[in-house]
Every structure is written in structure tokens, then in C-alpha cells.
Design an enzyme around this catalytic site. Structure first.
Site, PDB file in Angstrom:
ATOM      1  N   CYS A  70      -4.519   8.277   0.473  1.00 43.45           N
ATOM      2  CA  CYS A  70      -5.390   7.397   0.962  1.00 43.45           C
ATOM      3  C   CYS A  70      -4.527   6.230   1.659  1.00 43.45           C
ATOM      4  CB  CYS A  70      -6.325   6.781   0.105  1.00 43.45           C
ATOM      5  SG  CYS A  70      -7.849   7.825  -0.473  1.00 43.45           S
ATOM      6  N   PRO A  76       4.257   0.905  -1.982  1.00 44.23           N
ATOM      7  CA  PRO A  76       5.703   1.320  -2.045  1.00 44.23           C
ATOM      8  C   PRO A  76       6.023   2.014  -3.315  1.00 44.23           C
ATOM      9  CG  PRO A  76       5.785  -0.951  -2.226  1.00 44.23           C
ATOM     10  CD  PRO A  76       4.294  -0.777  -1.981  1.00 44.23           C
ATOM     11  N   LEU A 102       8.689   0.265  -7.409  1.00 44.98           N
ATOM     12  CA  LEU A 102       8.640   0.106  -8.851  1.00 44.98           C
ATOM     13  C   LEU A 102       8.841   1.320  -9.546  1.00 44.98           C
ATOM     14  CD1 LEU A 102       5.637  -2.357  -8.771  1.00 44.98           C
ATOM     15  CD2 LEU A 102       8.201  -2.865  -9.017  1.00 44.98           C
ATOM     16  N   ASP A 157     -11.303   0.076  -7.826  1.00 45.72           N
ATOM     17  CA  ASP A 157     -12.060   1.312  -7.467  1.00 45.72           C
ATOM     18  C   ASP A 157     -13.564   1.179  -7.248  1.00 45.72           C
ATOM     19  OD1 ASP A 157      -9.616   2.642  -6.616  1.00 45.72           O
ATOM     20  OD2 ASP A 157      -9.469   3.765  -8.522  1.00 45.72           O
TER      21      ASP A 157
END
Length: 429
Positions: A126, A132, A135, A316
């Protein structure tokens, strides 16, 4: 390309079975690569993302057998998966597969932990924010991996195996916690994950890994401890019910009115969302079979909500709540703190006649008396289902385009809604 046609105005009545959680099923399938024995997963949802991940794992030599496949189901997989990663033949995850789904990047963890090397394309999925992988890379480096980026691929090596360490995330990350958890399971020594994500899906994966012989404590809290073991064995595990699907159908009932039993739902997995629905005037009843949701006669009250990591209100469900609030009696405010660029559904909701103003991370929704059906286009997984919710209450016909997003995350959505009285159909081609 398939579309969904909806004629709004019908109240929902009946029972909707809640499927297994996509956000647990995907990492559980990937975690199977940590063992050379078979992992059996029950309650796996039949979703496009599950089918895609099966192809990705197959590229590495993982054998997956679906049991319980329905007649005519060519794309989706059965409810029980037998996953055997006895022979991993390739440690490279290519761009053409990984670019289609961000979660597939997580294969880097079991490949590194078990094979001591991996070459994985930077992820896709999505288009919500940048998400990024920094992590995730940081976590693997803490465990002793050597990583570099070469031509769009993350190349990782751990010649002597991974070693336990303390990993402190600067911000809560579900992806980072999943990757650290899987990688540390086979690392030498003890690993501490500080500021870990507390989502139920993290706990579900940890529970499964413990069944396979891992030594994990603290999952579901911000501090997880993993004592590495040399080998994991096979096991059988049932995927927990999908809290996002539960919340989505609860909001659909709230939007249309009526009464629906959400069979198999677990209220403790989404208490914050249920609390918000109660504030909005929806009746929530917990029973032995799950949750009953009802709104009979009463209007929808406006709410003010800020998304947050679990146990806060889930990002969500933000788009679905926004759709519901377009019919509230007053102004609602929703602030998004998890992902940037997650208001792409606003423009499409406006096509129904919704009144929504954006100010940075906050959306103000002024409820309207009526929504009117319109042709709309899905932009991502959760935004697409918010359009369905709006369409269920809108006057007239709505055509939702680009519904492949829906197929990624909702099992048999049109069948479940139709069984409860919605006028909804899939149009192929």
C-alpha cells in the site's frame, strides 16, 4: 478488472463469521521458515496477500499445502496451511514479488537466522507514507548482521550466526518487532526488545514460536525477552480472529442500522474501537459467540479520536470510522498519528456528499443527513472498505472500482454482507 456494485439503504441483520487475522497469518507463514519441520496453521484467511506470500515462500523452496479449499477457489488458499521449509533453495527474494507486498520483506529475518544470508528487494505494498525499513535494518545489525543496499536490494550476511543483543526502537514499530522477534529466536544468547509493539498479532506470533520451541517472554508488553535456541520444531497453531475485520463490520452495522452477530470475534483485541462505537451510540454486547452489534433507531453521535499503537485506536480502522462519522449528528475529529498520507479516502468520500476538512494530521467531519451513491475508486486496502461502508448507507447505486485492494485484506466481503441483507455484488471484467 473487478468492481463491486452496491445499492444502499438496507439495514444489516444476521451473523458474520470473523476470519483469521491477515496481520498475524502473514508473519506466521514467514516464521515457518525458521524450522525444517512442518508448521500447520489453522484459520488462515483466503486472501490475495496470503496467495501472494505463498508464491514468495515457494520461490525459496517452501512447500505449502492448502487444506479445505472450496470448489472454484483458484486464487485464494484454504483455511488450513501445512508449511514445510525443510529445503530452502534460494535466499534471494526478488523485486517482482516483494514489490507487491511490504510484509514479504520480513523473510529477511528467518533467512538470516537459519541460512545466515539473505538478499531481499526493498518492499512495496500500500502506498501509505514512506514506511522506511531503517528500523528493521537497525534491529538486524544489532543482532550482528552485516547489511548493505545494492541496486534496490538489502544484502545481509551473518557468517557466524546472529547473536543476542538489546534492541531499543526509537518509536513503536510492528514490522520491526516482528523481524526482531523472528531473527532473535535462533540467535545465540539473550535478546531484549525495548519499546516493542504490543499488538495482539505480535503476541500471536510469539505464542506460535513458543509452541515451536522458542523461549519468548513478555510479548504483548513493551519489553520482550528472547533466549535464543539452536533449533525450532514443527507445531500446530490457530490464527487469532481479525480485529480489523471485526471493527470494520461493526462500523458497517453502525452505519446502516440493524443488528449483527460477529461470530468468533474477541472483544479484548479491539476494546478501544468498541469504546468509540459505544460513544457514537452503538450497542455492543459481548456473548459466548463473540460480539453483537446493534443500532436501532438512534442516530450516530460524533466522536473525537486519535489513532495510536495498541491498545489505542487502530490506524487500520481510521478510514472506516471516518465513513461512519459522515452521518453523525455534528462534527467529529480524527487525528492520524501512525502513518502519513493516510487520508486518501477523503476525496472519494466527498463524492458521496461527505463534508470533510483536512488540517495537517486532523480531519474534521461534519455529518450530513444523506449520502448519495457515486462511482468511486479504492486507493488502498482500508480506504477501499470505507467506501463500501459509505455505499451501504448511501441513496442509490455505488460502483467501487479497483477492488483488488479489498481482496488483499477481506475474505469474501460481498458474500458476508449480502448474507446480512446488503444489496452488493461483484462484477467481473
Amino acid at each position: 478488472m473487478d468492481r463491486i456494485r452496491i445499492i444502499g439503504g438496507n439495514k444489516l441483520h444476521g451473523t458474520i463469521p470473523i476470519s483469521g487475522a491477515k496481520n498475524a497469518a502473514l508473519p506466521l507463514m514467514i516464521a515457518a521458515m525458521l524450522s525444517d519441520e512442518t508448521l500447520i496453521l489453522d484459520n488462515v484467511p483466503r486472501l490475495a496477500d496470503v496467495a501472494l506470500l505463498q508464491r514468495i515462500l515457494g520461490n525459496h523452496g517452501v512447500d505449502i499445502m492448502a487444506v479445505g479449499k472450496r470448489p472454484g477457489d483458484h486464487e485464494y488458499q484454504g483455511q488450513t496451511l501445512h508449511i514445510s521449509a525443510k529445503n530452502i533453495i534460494d535466499t534471494t527474494a526478488p523485486y517482482d514479488l516483494v514489490s507487491k507486498m511490504r510484509a514479504s520483506f520480513w523473510v529477511i529475518a528467518p533467512l538470516l537466522a537459519r541460512m545466515h544470508e539473505a538478499k531481499v528487494s526493498l518492499p512495496g505494498g500500500c502506498a501509505i507514507g514512506t514506511r522506511p525499513v531503517d528500523l528493521l535494518i537497525m534491529a538486524l545489525e544489532k543482532l550482528g548482521a552485516e547489511l548493505s543496499i545494492d541496486a534496490g536490494y538489502v544484502v545481509a550476511k551473518a557468517p557466524g550466526g546472529l547473536k543476542g543483543a538489546t534492541i531499543e526502537f526509537p518509536k513503536v514499530t510492528v514490522s520491526g518487532t516482528h523481524v526482531a522477534l523472528m531473527a532473535a529466536a535462533l540467535a545465540k544468547g539473550t535478546t531484549i526488545i525495548a519499546n516493542a509493539a504490543c499488538e495482539p498479532e505480535i503476541t500471536d506470533v510469539a505464542d506460535c514460536l513458543n509452541k515451536m520451541g522458542a523461549k519468548i517472554t513478555g510479548a504483548g508488553t513493551p519489553r520482550i525477552m528472547i533466549e535464543g535456541v539452536s533449533k525450532l520444531h514443527g507445531a500446530r497453531h490457530t490464527v487469532l480472529p481479525d480485529r480489523i475485520e471485526t471493527g470494520t463490520y461493526a462500523m458497517a452495522v453502525a452505519m446502516t442500522g440493524g443488528e449483527v452477530q460477529l461470530s468468533g470475534a474477541r472483544p479484548e483485541l479491539l476494546q478501544s474501537a468498541l469504546d468509540v462505537l459505544t460513544q457514537a451510540g452503538v450497542t455492543i454486547t459481548v456473548n459466548n459467540d463473540g460480539i453483537k452489534v446493534a443500532r436501532n433507531g438512534a442516530g450516530i453521535s460524533p466522536v473525537t479520536v486519535t489513532t495510536a499503537p495498541f491498545p489505542g485506536f487502530p490506524t487500520d480502522l481510521q478510514a472506516q470510522l471516518m465513513a461512519l462519522m459522515t452521518r453523525a449528528k455534528g462534527a467529529s475529529h480524527i487525528t492520524e498519528t501512525i502513518f502519513e498520507n493516510r487520508f486518501m479516502h477523503v476525496q472519494e468520500l466527498a463524492r458521496f456528499g461527505a463534508r470533510i476538512q483536512l488540517d495537517g494530521e486532523t480531519a474534521t467531519i461534519d455529518g450530513v443527513a444523506k449520502l448519495r451513491g457515486a462511482p468511486v475508486m479504492a486507493t488502498d486496502l482500508r480506504a477501499s472498505v470505507s467506501l463500501v461502508i459509505a455505499a451501504l448507507a448511501a441513496e442509490g447505486e455505488t460502483m467501487v472500482n479497483r477492488i483488488y485492494h479489498l481482496d488483499r485484506g477481506f475474505e469474501r466481503l460481498e458474500e458476508k454482507l449480502s448474507a446480512c441483507g446488503a444489496t452488493i455484488e461483484r462484477i467481473s471484467g
